[in-house]
Design an enzyme around this catalytic site. Structure first.
Site, PDB file in Angstrom:
ATOM      1  N   LYS A   1       9.054  -2.101  -6.138  1.00 28.50           N
ATOM      2  CA  LYS A   1       8.529  -3.388  -5.664  1.00 28.50           C
ATOM      3  C   LYS A   1       7.964  -4.179  -6.840  1.00 28.50           C
ATOM      4  CE  LYS A   1       5.370  -5.316  -2.177  1.00 28.50           C
ATOM      5  NZ  LYS A   1       4.418  -5.028  -1.075  1.00 28.50           N
TER       6      LYS A   1
ATOM      7  N   SER B   1       5.076  -7.296   3.517  1.00 28.07           N
ATOM      8  CA  SER B   1       5.568  -7.951   2.317  1.00 28.07           C
ATOM      9  C   SER B   1       6.625  -7.156   1.561  1.00 28.07           C
ATOM     10  CB  SER B   1       4.399  -8.226   1.364  1.00 28.07           C
ATOM     11  OG  SER B   1       3.842  -6.994   0.893  1.00 28.07           O
TER      12      SER B   1
ATOM     13  N   SER C   1       2.172  -3.876   5.311  1.00 31.77           N
ATOM     14  CA  SER C   1       3.314  -4.294   4.500  1.00 31.77           C
ATOM     15  C   SER C   1       4.277  -3.181   4.108  1.00 31.77           C
ATOM     16  CB  SER C   1       2.831  -5.003   3.226  1.00 31.77           C
ATOM     17  OG  SER C   1       2.318  -6.266   3.540  1.00 31.77           O
TER      18      SER C   1
END
Length: 492
Positions: free
Chosen positions: A79, A159, A183
């Site tokens: 990420k 997210s 998330s």
């Protein structure tokens, strides 16, 4: 050799050790899959093929000697919130334009120390602020799943949408992710993957771009529960560079899989039965309860009375911490810089241009609730509510409950741009089942448990005692065994 990309981490690990294929062959298979699919899914912001092949070659050399770490030769996606030395790290935000850190996050360093291979940096909501992966400066991520009979693009959740989409679409063997209010778990539920938000302090936050420091926690997104156990074992560690890191030994989570749950007590919180919750979510929940009961667990109705205050309290605490954390981005030392006639204008121009709309909204909310005259009325009150939420869980666990079972999300994935005209509050409601876990600092896991009437994945959430991720893995493997595995029909 693209069929190699369908292997789980555990299968790839065994294949590499048995010399059925090489780390370079496995890495090349993933790089080919990314090249073919990323234009359609937008899961990767940056690909690192040269670095990946070099890391794979190093892994092959170790494996040839019968050596290697727990993740030797396993290709992962990272990420964009994790600092990777010399590699693009922008939190999917324009304000960190062209930022390449000179250091490595503790979590990613742990992975490289165990032999993992980096395929690239994954897309995400800007600064991890979002529930659909539509706030990224690099555009929205597209979910590899589609509704039955439809070609409409769906969101992967946020997210960590790039992480979830890449795992579901076979573009990495597993991915790092972060969870501030859901998330990891929400995108996992939307994509038919497994997502684990560990106990606060289990994984180091050092080198992870901060959103809300008292809530943020790193964790894995993988294709099955075993892979999540393997990846979390490598990610977790104590770290002197993170004062919130807890010095508790990291268990071998893989050993917890397949264990008996006879005698375990599973709590079912009445407050999670929300008005207007779709019937299919309630049915999924009841199915999960039946699976637990059949496996020998005792089911107990419980109450978490302050749950109804969790979402508004979270959306005071998180923006307040974001306002403080994001004050450092001013265009002076690194990242985007917009000129101004004086230093104040430079700050204003840079922040107005560099931050997206959702990030600006949360900074302004956070600044407001921390301001003189409002601090006591909003922020201080929200922190009191947070304490009450934590005490709710402590009371339930003290009464003998081993874990809690709830839905992960109030619905299946929705369409890209579907919420564009909705109020921000409607988007925030996607976190309604997940934020309490972060407010209390507890571990949570989302496991694929079924399909919606439109053929989209739905997840069940397990909430555990502090630092008792092992019980979640044991329970999660029960759900997985009953529900089976889910994969999208390839269209990309």
């Amino acid at each position: 050799m693209t069929e190699l990309t369908t292997l789980t981490i555990s299968q790839a690990r065994d294949g590499l050790r048995d010399k059925a294929f090489t780390a370079r062959e496995l890495t090349d298979a993933y790089l080919g899959a990314i090249e073919a699919a990323n234009d359609k899914l937008n899961a990767y912001i940056v690909e690192t093929p040269d670095q990946a092949r070099a890391m794979a070659a190093a892994s092959d050399a170790k494996l040839a000697k019968g050596e290697g770490g727990a993740l030797e030769g396993i290709p992962l996606g990272i990420k964009d919130l994790f600092a990777t030395k010399g590699v693009h790290t922008q939190a999917a935000s324009g304000i960190l334009h062209d930022f390449k850190p000179r250091y490595e996050s503790t979590v990613t360093q742990n992975l490289w120390d165990d032999g993992a291979v980096m395929l690239g940096k994954l897309n995400m909501d800007e600064f991890a602020m979002g529930s659909s992966n539509e706030t990224s400066a690099y555009g929205p991520v597209v979910n590899p799943w589609r509704s039955t009979g439809s070609n409409a693009d769906l969101v992967p959740g946020g997210s960590s949408g790039g992480s979830a989409a890449a795992v579901a679409a076979w573009l990495c063997a597993g991915a790092t992710a972060t969870d501030t209010g859901g998330s990891i778990r929400q995108p996992a539920a939307f994509t038919g993957t497994v997502g684990v938000k560990p106990t606060y302090g289990r994984c180091s936050r050092w080198g992870v771009v901060a959103f809300a420091s008292s809530l943020d926690q790193a964790g894995p997104i993988t294709r099955d529960v075993r892979d999540a156990a393997i990846l979390l074992k490598s990610m977790a560690s104590v770290d002197t560079k993170d004062t919130t890191s807890v010095d508790i030994p990291v268990p071998d989570y893989e050993q917890a899989l397949g264990g008996s749950i006879a005698g375990k007590t599973i709590g079912i919180p009445k407050e999670y039965r929300m008005d207007g919750m779709p019937a299919e979510i309630e049915e999924l929940w009841q199915t999960g309860i039946a699976w637990m009961r059949e496996a020998g667990a005792e089911i107990r109705d419980i109450s978490l009375p302050h749950t109804k205050y969790a979402l508004p309290a979270y959306y005071i605490v998180a923006p307040a911490e974001a306002s403080s954390n994001l004050a450092r981005y001013d265009g002076v030392r690194y990242g985007k810089r917009e000129p101004g006639e004086d230093i104040q204008a430079l700050y204003e121009n840079t922040r107005a241009s560099g931050f997206g709309q959702e990030v600006q909204r949360r900074i302004m909310i956070g600044t407001y609730v921390l301001s003189a005259g409002y601090y006591d009325a909003y922020y201080k009150q929200a922190q009191r509510v947070r304490t009450l939420i934590k005490q709710d869980f402590e009371k339930v666990y003290a009464d003998g409950v081993d874990a809690i079972l709830t839905p992960t999300t109030p619905s299946a994935a929705f369409g890209v741009n579907e919420m564009a005209t909705a109020s921000p509050i409607e988007m925030y409601l996607n976190d309604i089942f997940t934020v309490t876990v972060n407010m209390a600092g507890l571990p949570g896991m989302s496991v694929p448990a079924g399909l919606s009437k439109d053929g989209l994945p739905l997840g069940l959430q397990l909430i555990g005692r502090p630092f008792d991720e092992e019980t979640l893995f044991t329970l999660g493997s029960v759900i997985e065994k009953q529900a089976g595995h889910f994969a999208p029909t390839k269209w990309w």
